[in-house]
Write a protein that holds these residues in place. Structure first.
Motif, PDB file in Angstrom:
ATOM      1  N   ALA A 141       9.312   9.001  -8.178  1.00  0.00           N
ATOM      2  CA  ALA A 141       8.966   7.609  -8.462  1.00  0.00           C
ATOM      3  C   ALA A 141       8.148   7.474  -9.737  1.00  0.00           C
ATOM      4  CB  ALA A 141       8.202   7.008  -7.286  1.00  0.00           C
ATOM      5  N   THR A 142       7.300   8.460 -10.037  1.00  0.00           N
ATOM      6  CA  THR A 142       6.422   8.361 -11.202  1.00  0.00           C
ATOM      7  C   THR A 142       7.121   8.705 -12.514  1.00  0.00           C
ATOM      8  OG1 THR A 142       5.703  10.663 -10.885  1.00  0.00           O
ATOM      9  CG2 THR A 142       4.396   8.935  -9.819  1.00  0.00           C
ATOM     10  N   THR A 143       8.283   9.344 -12.451  1.00  0.00           N
ATOM     11  CA  THR A 143       8.938   9.807 -13.675  1.00  0.00           C
ATOM     12  C   THR A 143       9.308   8.659 -14.598  1.00  0.00           C
ATOM     13  OG1 THR A 143       9.804  11.738 -12.532  1.00  0.00           O
ATOM     14  CG2 THR A 143      10.878  11.102 -14.601  1.00  0.00           C
ATOM     15  N   GLY A 144      10.009   7.651 -14.058  1.00  0.00           N
ATOM     16  CA  GLY A 144      10.500   6.589 -14.934  1.00  0.00           C
ATOM     17  C   GLY A 144       9.845   5.248 -14.728  1.00  0.00           C
ATOM     18  N   GLN A 145       8.690   5.216 -14.072  1.00  0.00           N
ATOM     19  CA  GLN A 145       8.078   3.925 -13.789  1.00  0.00           C
ATOM     20  C   GLN A 145       7.385   3.340 -15.016  1.00  0.00           C
ATOM     21  OE1 GLN A 145       5.330   4.716 -10.649  1.00  0.00           O
ATOM     22  NE2 GLN A 145       3.937   5.884 -11.910  1.00  0.00           N
ATOM     23  N   ARG A 146       7.347   2.013 -15.026  1.00  0.00           N
ATOM     24  CA  ARG A 146       6.674   1.269 -16.091  1.00  0.00           C
ATOM     25  C   ARG A 146       5.655   0.333 -15.457  1.00  0.00           C
ATOM     26  NH1 ARG A 146      11.962  -1.309 -18.429  1.00  0.00           N
ATOM     27  NH2 ARG A 146      12.491  -1.057 -16.216  1.00  0.00           N
ATOM     28  N   PHE A 147       4.522   0.165 -16.124  1.00  0.00           N
ATOM     29  CA  PHE A 147       3.443  -0.636 -15.535  1.00  0.00           C
ATOM     30  C   PHE A 147       3.881  -2.076 -15.322  1.00  0.00           C
ATOM     31  CE2 PHE A 147      -0.167  -3.516 -15.916  1.00  0.00           C
ATOM     32  CZ  PHE A 147      -0.991  -3.027 -14.921  1.00  0.00           C
ATOM     33  N   GLY A 148       4.428  -2.716 -16.350  1.00  0.00           N
ATOM     34  CA  GLY A 148       4.797  -4.122 -16.243  1.00  0.00           C
ATOM     35  C   GLY A 148       5.934  -4.376 -15.286  1.00  0.00           C
ATOM     36  N   TYR A 149       6.806  -3.394 -15.098  1.00  0.00           N
ATOM     37  CA  TYR A 149       7.989  -3.607 -14.265  1.00  0.00           C
ATOM     38  C   TYR A 149       7.792  -3.099 -12.845  1.00  0.00           C
ATOM     39  CZ  TYR A 149      12.928  -3.805 -12.968  1.00  0.00           C
ATOM     40  OH  TYR A 149      14.120  -4.093 -12.343  1.00  0.00           O
ATOM     41  N   ASP A 150       7.082  -2.000 -12.683  1.00  0.00           N
ATOM     42  CA  ASP A 150       6.948  -1.376 -11.367  1.00  0.00           C
ATOM     43  C   ASP A 150       5.595  -1.630 -10.701  1.00  0.00           C
ATOM     44  OD1 ASP A 150       9.528   0.129 -11.219  1.00  0.00           O
ATOM     45  OD2 ASP A 150       8.741   1.057 -13.027  1.00  0.00           O
ATOM     46  N   PHE A 151       4.497  -1.540 -11.475  1.00  0.00           N
ATOM     47  CA  PHE A 151       3.172  -1.682 -10.887  1.00  0.00           C
ATOM     48  C   PHE A 151       2.725  -3.140 -10.786  1.00  0.00           C
ATOM     49  CE2 PHE A 151       2.306   2.871 -11.415  1.00  0.00           C
ATOM     50  CZ  PHE A 151       1.558   3.105 -10.273  1.00  0.00           C
ATOM     51  N   LEU A 152       2.991  -3.912 -11.823  1.00  0.00           N
ATOM     52  CA  LEU A 152       2.475  -5.283 -11.873  1.00  0.00           C
ATOM     53  C   LEU A 152       2.934  -6.142 -10.699  1.00  0.00           C
ATOM     54  CD1 LEU A 152       0.650  -7.020 -13.605  1.00  0.00           C
ATOM     55  CD2 LEU A 152       2.658  -7.799 -14.879  1.00  0.00           C
ATOM     56  N   PRO A 153       4.213  -6.103 -10.286  1.00  0.00           N
ATOM     57  CA  PRO A 153       4.614  -6.907  -9.126  1.00  0.00           C
ATOM     58  C   PRO A 153       3.858  -6.527  -7.853  1.00  0.00           C
ATOM     59  CG  PRO A 153       6.536  -6.148 -10.332  1.00  0.00           C
ATOM     60  CD  PRO A 153       5.360  -5.419 -10.896  1.00  0.00           C
ATOM     61  N   GLY A 188       0.818  -1.214   0.000  1.00  0.00           N
ATOM     62  CA  GLY A 188       0.000   0.000   0.000  1.00  0.00           C
ATOM     63  C   GLY A 188       0.847   1.257   0.000  1.00  0.00           C
ATOM     64  N   PHE A 189       1.911   1.242   0.790  1.00  0.00           N
ATOM     65  CA  PHE A 189       2.788   2.417   0.817  1.00  0.00           C
ATOM     66  C   PHE A 189       3.438   2.646  -0.539  1.00  0.00           C
ATOM     67  CE2 PHE A 189       7.097   4.106   1.130  1.00  0.00           C
ATOM     68  CZ  PHE A 189       6.872   5.324   1.747  1.00  0.00           C
ATOM     69  N   PHE A 190       3.956   1.586  -1.149  1.00  0.00           N
ATOM     70  CA  PHE A 190       4.660   1.762  -2.416  1.00  0.00           C
ATOM     71  C   PHE A 190       3.711   2.113  -3.559  1.00  0.00           C
ATOM     72  CE2 PHE A 190       7.982  -0.790  -0.247  1.00  0.00           C
ATOM     73  CZ  PHE A 190       9.010   0.129  -0.383  1.00  0.00           C
ATOM     74  N   LEU A 191       2.488   1.609  -3.534  1.00  0.00           N
ATOM     75  CA  LEU A 191       1.512   2.024  -4.535  1.00  0.00           C
ATOM     76  C   LEU A 191       1.165   3.505  -4.366  1.00  0.00           C
ATOM     77  CD1 LEU A 191      -0.939  -1.010  -4.695  1.00  0.00           C
ATOM     78  CD2 LEU A 191       0.615  -0.233  -6.503  1.00  0.00           C
ATOM     79  N   TRP A 192       1.000   3.931  -3.119  1.00  0.00           N
ATOM     80  CA  TRP A 192       0.746   5.351  -2.864  1.00  0.00           C
ATOM     81  C   TRP A 192       1.917   6.198  -3.353  1.00  0.00           C
ATOM     82  CZ3 TRP A 192       3.592   8.749   0.103  1.00  0.00           C
ATOM     83  CH2 TRP A 192       3.019  10.000   0.313  1.00  0.00           C
ATOM     84  N   ARG A 193       3.128   5.734  -3.081  1.00  0.00           N
ATOM     85  CA  ARG A 193       4.307   6.502  -3.476  1.00  0.00           C
ATOM     86  C   ARG A 193       4.421   6.586  -4.997  1.00  0.00           C
ATOM     87  NH1 ARG A 193       9.669   5.142  -4.642  1.00  0.00           N
ATOM     88  NH2 ARG A 193      11.128   6.845  -4.246  1.00  0.00           N
ATOM     89  N   ARG A 194       4.085   5.522  -5.694  1.00  0.00           N
ATOM     90  CA  ARG A 194       4.224   5.519  -7.151  1.00  0.00           C
ATOM     91  C   ARG A 194       3.132   6.312  -7.849  1.00  0.00           C
ATOM     92  NH1 ARG A 194       8.248   3.149  -9.051  1.00  0.00           N
ATOM     93  NH2 ARG A 194       9.403   1.568  -7.882  1.00  0.00           N
ATOM     94  N   THR A 195       2.123   6.727  -7.109  1.00  0.00           N
ATOM     95  CA  THR A 195       1.104   7.596  -7.686  1.00  0.00           C
ATOM     96  C   THR A 195       1.225   9.037  -7.216  1.00  0.00           C
ATOM     97  OG1 THR A 195      -0.425   6.975  -5.901  1.00  0.00           O
ATOM     98  CG2 THR A 195      -0.547   5.715  -7.955  1.00  0.00           C
ATOM     99  N   ARG A 196       2.058   9.286  -6.183  1.00  0.00           N
ATOM    100  CA  ARG A 196       2.170  10.622  -5.603  1.00  0.00           C
ATOM    101  C   ARG A 196       3.558  11.229  -5.739  1.00  0.00           C
ATOM    102  NH1 ARG A 196      -2.917  12.711  -4.619  1.00  0.00           N
ATOM    103  NH2 ARG A 196      -4.286  11.049  -3.828  1.00  0.00           N
ATOM    104  N   ASP A 197       4.576  10.415  -5.601  1.00  0.00           N
ATOM    105  CA  ASP A 197       5.951  10.912  -5.583  1.00  0.00           C
ATOM    106  C   ASP A 197       6.438  11.147  -7.014  1.00  0.00           C
ATOM    107  OD1 ASP A 197       8.779  11.211  -5.410  1.00  0.00           O
ATOM    108  OD2 ASP A 197       8.720  10.271  -3.435  1.00  0.00           O
TER     109      ASP A 197
END
Length: 363
Positions: A203-215, A191-200
């Motif tokens: 973290a959001t600059t270089g994230q990819r769905f299959g690599y960062d969100f899917l796990p 939950g913390f990391f999902l929040w961070r990847r949508t707010r920070d």
């Protein structure tokens, strides 16, 4: 030998080794479950996924350490771990670094205390889940009633009784709800990391769905459906249990199959970092032990164990580490390995000076 031929040879050897390791696991499952007498056929999908996980992890790990950089670092770290000289010099170094880099991951705390807490929750939650799920899936652990009546149960490993406990005790409750406790820990971290990847923004600059969100979504699905199974059993008298069990099984199998080829692979790579940190530590302690005398190469050790930058004199890293980096660059046929002897700031200054002299002044 050409690069393509070498790559094919490496992949072939990795496939053979990974298949052999998977076969060893299958044999261990058969023997550990006493000829499949303790094996639950309903868990066949999980078992197949763990066998594939073993193949995928072994294959990718062998391919990874076959690369020049990883191979050289792996050999240095492994040689340091099994060095009797290093053990005599610092017998507690390996346990301390294993606890620091594998268990408590203190390097994350230097970045953010919140990230460290969330990562610890995910780490220990996943570790607890694996420690419970894998042996149960393979039929290595069994729980049987100690009598026809009463709450007494026996835990057996490979058919041998390990301990007895009461299902109505606190220990019994923890034994049967260990996966629920693991799920709560994982949900908190995810939950913390999902929040961070949508707010920070960082973290959001270089994230990819299959690599960062899917796990993260896979771990969340496993944890939530696992808790819902317990909720269905206790509060709904089994309502919707079969559907939830199928969803839970699919999410677990998908995650196990995905692990060797996604972001989770860093879990398998992390132990190698212990060897490299021990390699650096042994270089520092070895050089410190020679202060006031002469090093094996004949130069004075009074300058300290760190290698100084050739331009500004600031320490870069340990001398063996810098030499190891230069060796890797030579293995990769990079004809500028001497740049490893400059600190990052001096590299930028030298590149800027070269650009100013050879490019900008030409206009």
């Amino acid at each position: 030998m050409t690069i393509d031929a070498e790559a094919r040879r490496v992949r072939t050897r990795a496939v053979i080794a990974a298949a052999g390791l998977s076969l060893v696991l299958v044999v261990a499952i058969v023997l550990g479950s006493r000829g499949l007498r303790d094996f639950d056929s309903a868990l066949i999908p999980y078992t197949v996924a763990t066998v594939f996980l073993t193949f995928g992890v072994a294959y990718r790990y062998l391919v990874w350490i076959s690369a020049p950089a990883a191979r050289r670092m792996f050999r240095k770290g492994l040689g340091t771990v099994f060095s009797w000289r290093n053990f005599r010099r610092a017998p507690t170094a390996l346990p301390r670094m294993a606890a620091t880099y594998l268990g408590f991951q203190r390097f994350l705390g230097a970045r953010s205390h919140a990230r460290w807490i969330a990562h610890q929750a995910m780490f220990w939650g996943c570790l607890l889940a694996v420690a419970i799920t894998f042996p149960l899936t393979w039929g290595w652990f069994t729980f049987t009633g100690s009598s026809a009546t009463g709450p007494g149960y026996e835990m057996r490993v490979w058919g041998f009784k390990v301990l007895g406990f009461s299902s109505s005790s606190l220990f019994g409750w923890a034994m049967y709800h260990g996966l629920d406790l693991a799920a709560v820990l994982v949900i908190g971290g995810v939950g913390f990391f999902l929040w961070r990847r949508t707010r920070d923004r960082a973290a959001t600059t270089g994230q990819r769905f299959g690599y960062d969100f899917l796990p993260l979504l896979a771990l969340l699905t496993i944890s939530v459906t696992g808790l819902l199974l317990t909720f269905s059993e206790i509060c709904l008298h089994g309502g919707g249990y079969q559907f939830l069990a199928v969803v839970h099984m699919i999410s677990v199998v998908f995650t196990l199959v995905y692990l060797p080829f996604g972001k989770f692979f860093h879990i398998v790579q992390r132990p190698a970092a212990v060897g490299m940190q021990l390699f650096k530590h042994s270089a520092v302690t070895g050089a410190a032990a020679t202060v006031g005398g002469a090093t094996p190469g004949g130069s004075s050790a009074e300058s300290g164990p760190l290698f100084p930058c050739r331009r500004c004199g600031e320490p870069i890293d340990t001398a063996p580490f810098v030499e190891n980096l230069r060796g890797t660059m030579r293995d990769l046929r990079l004809d500028f390995d001497e740049w490893a002897e400059y600190c990052p700031r001096c590299k930028r200054v030298l590149r800027g000076g070269a650009y100013l002299q050879h490019v900008k002044r030409g206009f």
